[in-house]
Design an enzyme around this catalytic site. Structure first.
Site, mmCIF file in Angstrom:
data_model
loop_
_atom_site.group_PDB
_atom_site.id
_atom_site.type_symbol
_atom_site.label_atom_id
_atom_site.label_comp_id
_atom_site.label_asym_id
_atom_site.label_seq_id
_atom_site.Cartn_x
_atom_site.Cartn_y
_atom_site.Cartn_z
ATOM 1 N N ALA A 45 -58.682 -15.942 8.754
ATOM 2 C CA ALA A 45 -58.032 -17.237 8.578
ATOM 3 C C ALA A 45 -58.791 -18.384 9.239
ATOM 4 O O ALA A 45 -58.363 -19.534 9.115
ATOM 5 C CB ALA A 45 -56.613 -17.170 9.141
ATOM 6 N N ASN A 49 -54.370 -12.934 15.027
ATOM 7 C CA ASN A 49 -55.653 -12.298 14.728
ATOM 8 C C ASN A 49 -56.767 -13.293 15.014
ATOM 9 O O ASN A 49 -57.866 -12.927 15.423
ATOM 10 C CB ASN A 49 -55.702 -11.906 13.244
ATOM 11 C CG ASN A 49 -54.806 -10.729 12.926
ATOM 12 O OD1 ASN A 49 -55.109 -9.604 13.282
ATOM 13 N ND2 ASN A 49 -53.681 -11.002 12.280
ATOM 14 N N HIS A 80 -54.956 -24.107 12.833
ATOM 15 C CA HIS A 80 -55.653 -23.554 13.996
ATOM 16 C C HIS A 80 -56.659 -24.608 14.439
ATOM 17 O O HIS A 80 -57.505 -25.023 13.636
ATOM 18 C CB HIS A 80 -56.425 -22.286 13.640
ATOM 19 C CG HIS A 80 -55.565 -21.236 12.999
ATOM 20 N ND1 HIS A 80 -54.654 -20.495 13.694
ATOM 21 C CD2 HIS A 80 -55.480 -20.822 11.712
ATOM 22 C CE1 HIS A 80 -54.048 -19.654 12.874
ATOM 23 N NE2 HIS A 80 -54.532 -19.847 11.663
HETATM 24 N N1 LIG Z 1 -58.048 -11.489 10.356
HETATM 25 C C1 LIG Z 1 -57.157 -12.418 10.025
HETATM 26 O O1 LIG Z 1 -57.413 -13.626 10.131
HETATM 27 C C2 LIG Z 1 -55.814 -11.986 9.513
HETATM 28 C C3 LIG Z 1 -54.986 -12.952 8.919
HETATM 29 C C4 LIG Z 1 -53.741 -12.555 8.446
HETATM 30 C C5 LIG Z 1 -53.322 -11.237 8.582
HETATM 31 N N2 LIG Z 1 -54.140 -10.326 9.185
HETATM 32 C C6 LIG Z 1 -53.705 -8.921 9.385
HETATM 33 O O2 LIG Z 1 -53.959 -8.185 8.212
HETATM 34 C C7 LIG Z 1 -53.028 -7.110 8.116
HETATM 35 C C8 LIG Z 1 -52.402 -7.089 6.721
HETATM 36 O O3 LIG Z 1 -51.715 -8.315 6.504
HETATM 37 P P1 LIG Z 1 -50.844 -8.544 5.156
HETATM 38 O O4 LIG Z 1 -50.357 -9.939 5.216
HETATM 39 O O5 LIG Z 1 -51.585 -8.071 3.936
HETATM 40 O O6 LIG Z 1 -49.613 -7.542 5.450
HETATM 41 P P2 LIG Z 1 -48.550 -6.981 4.402
HETATM 42 O O7 LIG Z 1 -47.378 -6.566 5.216
HETATM 43 O O8 LIG Z 1 -48.350 -7.920 3.275
HETATM 44 O O9 LIG Z 1 -49.271 -5.670 3.815
HETATM 45 C C9 LIG Z 1 -49.522 -4.521 4.571
HETATM 46 C C10 LIG Z 1 -49.600 -3.343 3.606
HETATM 47 O O10 LIG Z 1 -50.003 -2.173 4.324
HETATM 48 C C11 LIG Z 1 -49.285 -1.072 3.777
HETATM 49 N N3 LIG Z 1 -49.277 0.053 4.693
HETATM 50 C C12 LIG Z 1 -48.421 0.309 5.714
HETATM 51 N N4 LIG Z 1 -48.738 1.496 6.301
HETATM 52 C C13 LIG Z 1 -49.815 1.981 5.631
HETATM 53 C C14 LIG Z 1 -50.603 3.148 5.779
HETATM 54 N N5 LIG Z 1 -50.362 4.076 6.722
HETATM 55 N N6 LIG Z 1 -51.653 3.329 4.933
HETATM 56 C C15 LIG Z 1 -51.909 2.418 3.974
HETATM 57 N N7 LIG Z 1 -51.192 1.293 3.790
HETATM 58 C C16 LIG Z 1 -50.158 1.074 4.613
HETATM 59 C C17 LIG Z 1 -47.893 -1.655 3.481
HETATM 60 O O11 LIG Z 1 -47.214 -0.847 2.528
HETATM 61 C C18 LIG Z 1 -48.251 -3.028 2.941
HETATM 62 O O12 LIG Z 1 -48.414 -2.984 1.531
HETATM 63 C C19 LIG Z 1 -52.012 -7.328 9.258
HETATM 64 O O13 LIG Z 1 -52.385 -6.516 10.361
HETATM 65 C C20 LIG Z 1 -52.205 -8.782 9.624
HETATM 66 O O14 LIG Z 1 -51.883 -9.049 10.972
HETATM 67 C C21 LIG Z 1 -55.370 -10.671 9.629
#
Ligand SMILES: NC(=O)c1ccc[n+]([C@@H]2O[C@H](COP(=O)([O-])OP(=O)(O)OC[C@H]3O[C@@H](n4cnc5c(N)ncnc54)[C@H](O)[C@@H]3O)[C@@H](O)[C@H]2O)c1
EC number: 1.4.1.21
Length: 259
Positions: A111, A180, A210
């Site tokens: 992000a 994150n 941010h």
């Molecule tokens: N790096 C960044 O800037 C940044 C920004 C936003 C979010 N994130 C992180 O990215 C991750 C995903 O975010 P999102 O918004 O897509 O979340 P989300 O909740 O929309 O999706 C997560 C997915 O993971 C699946 N899941 C759960 N357990 C699982 C497993 N054991 N194996 C496989 N899949 C599984 C869920 O069913 C869901 O579909 C989070 O940890 C979030 O904090 C990072």
């Protein structure tokens, strides 16, 4: 052509997997998607099948899943692209990932931007101050560890409210879905202790912002990012899957990419 498995088919992984499936990233194709809760009509597979078929595994499922799956990916000699960067507040996990095997570990910028400049400047000399101020709608900032009174105060605020301020490691661990970015900044400057993170709840924040400021031997820096939230998950910014796709594109066809 590199073969990519996506673990997690939510707001981020779903967009990434569909774009790969539709051939939108030159040099990369979708091997399949691992998600026990469904794969949105995309080809599903088990983690074992992903480890056998993919050159690169994208973790987009959450911090606990990264801790479990990440070391297995690296141990299998597959490259890992980490989206849940906030999990790396845990030094032991980072050490486990680096020591697990021959696969390489890549982090997605997600992000925020400016990480390239912060890394360049940190290489020249240490930063004296680094701060990241994250402002978003209150609902996404309420945490299970908050007292009922604090949760109500955050939810009900009618003006910008500073919810927490502290060392990046502490704040990233306390707001795992929203910071994150604090972890990304700390990892970019290579110093968790110099980075202060501030979390602000603002009911008028239609965009998640941010503001990163840093000052040190190389100069003074200020980056301001204002992201539209994902329609699928308001705690995630809509641009994040496109940061993942850019990173995959850079890995797949490295010639001419910014480094
Ligand atoms: N790096 C960044 O800037 C940044 C920004 C936003 C979010 N994130 C992180 O990215 C991750 C995903 O975010 P999102 O918004 O897509 O979340 P989300 O909740 O929309 O999706 C997560 C997915 O993971 C699946 N899941 C759960 N357990 C699982 C497993 N054991 N194996 C496989 N899949 C599984 C869920 O069913 C869901 O579909 C989070 O940890 C979030 O904090 C990072």
């Amino acid at each position: 052509m590199i073969s990519v498995a996506v673990v997690g088919c939510g707001a981020i992984g779903g967009v990434v997997a569909r774009a790969l499936h539709e051939g939108e990233v030159v040099g990369a194709r979708l091997a399949g998607v691992v998600d026990p809760n469904g794969t949105r009509g995309l080809p599903g597979m088990s983690l074992e099948e992903a480890l056998a078929a993919a050159d690169l595994v994208v973790e987009a499922a959450g911090q606990a899943v990264l801790a479990d799956v990440g070391p297995r990916v690296v141990a299998a000699g597959r490259d890992l692209l980490v989206v849940s960067v906030g999990a790396l507040t845990d030094d032991a996990l980072l050490a486990r990932l680096h020591g697990a095997g021959d696969g390489r570990v890549h982090l997605v910028s997600g992000a925020v931007g400016g990480l390239d400049m912060l890394r360049s400047a940190a290489r020249m000399g240490p930063f004296e101050t680094v701060r990241i101020v994250t402002t978003k709608k209150p609902a996404g900032l309420v945490q299970p560890w908050m007292s009922a009174a604090e949760a109500d105060r955050v939810r009900a605020t009618d003006r910008p409210l500073e919810v927490r301020r502290g060392p990046a490691r502490e704040i990233a661990a306390a707001f795992p879905r929203s910071t994150n970015v604090a972890a990304a900044v700390a990892l970019a400057v290579g110093d968790w202790d110099v980075v202060e993170a501030v979390v602000v709840a603002d009911p008028a924040a239609s965009l998640t912002s941010h503001v990163i400021t840093a000052s040190g031997a190389a100069g003074e820096y200020r980056f301001e990012i204002r992201n539209r939230p994902s329609p699928d998950n308001p705690t995630t910014s809509q641009v994040v899957p496109y940061a993942v796709l850019r990173a995959i594109g850079d890995l797949a066809a490295p010639s001419g990419a910014f480094r």
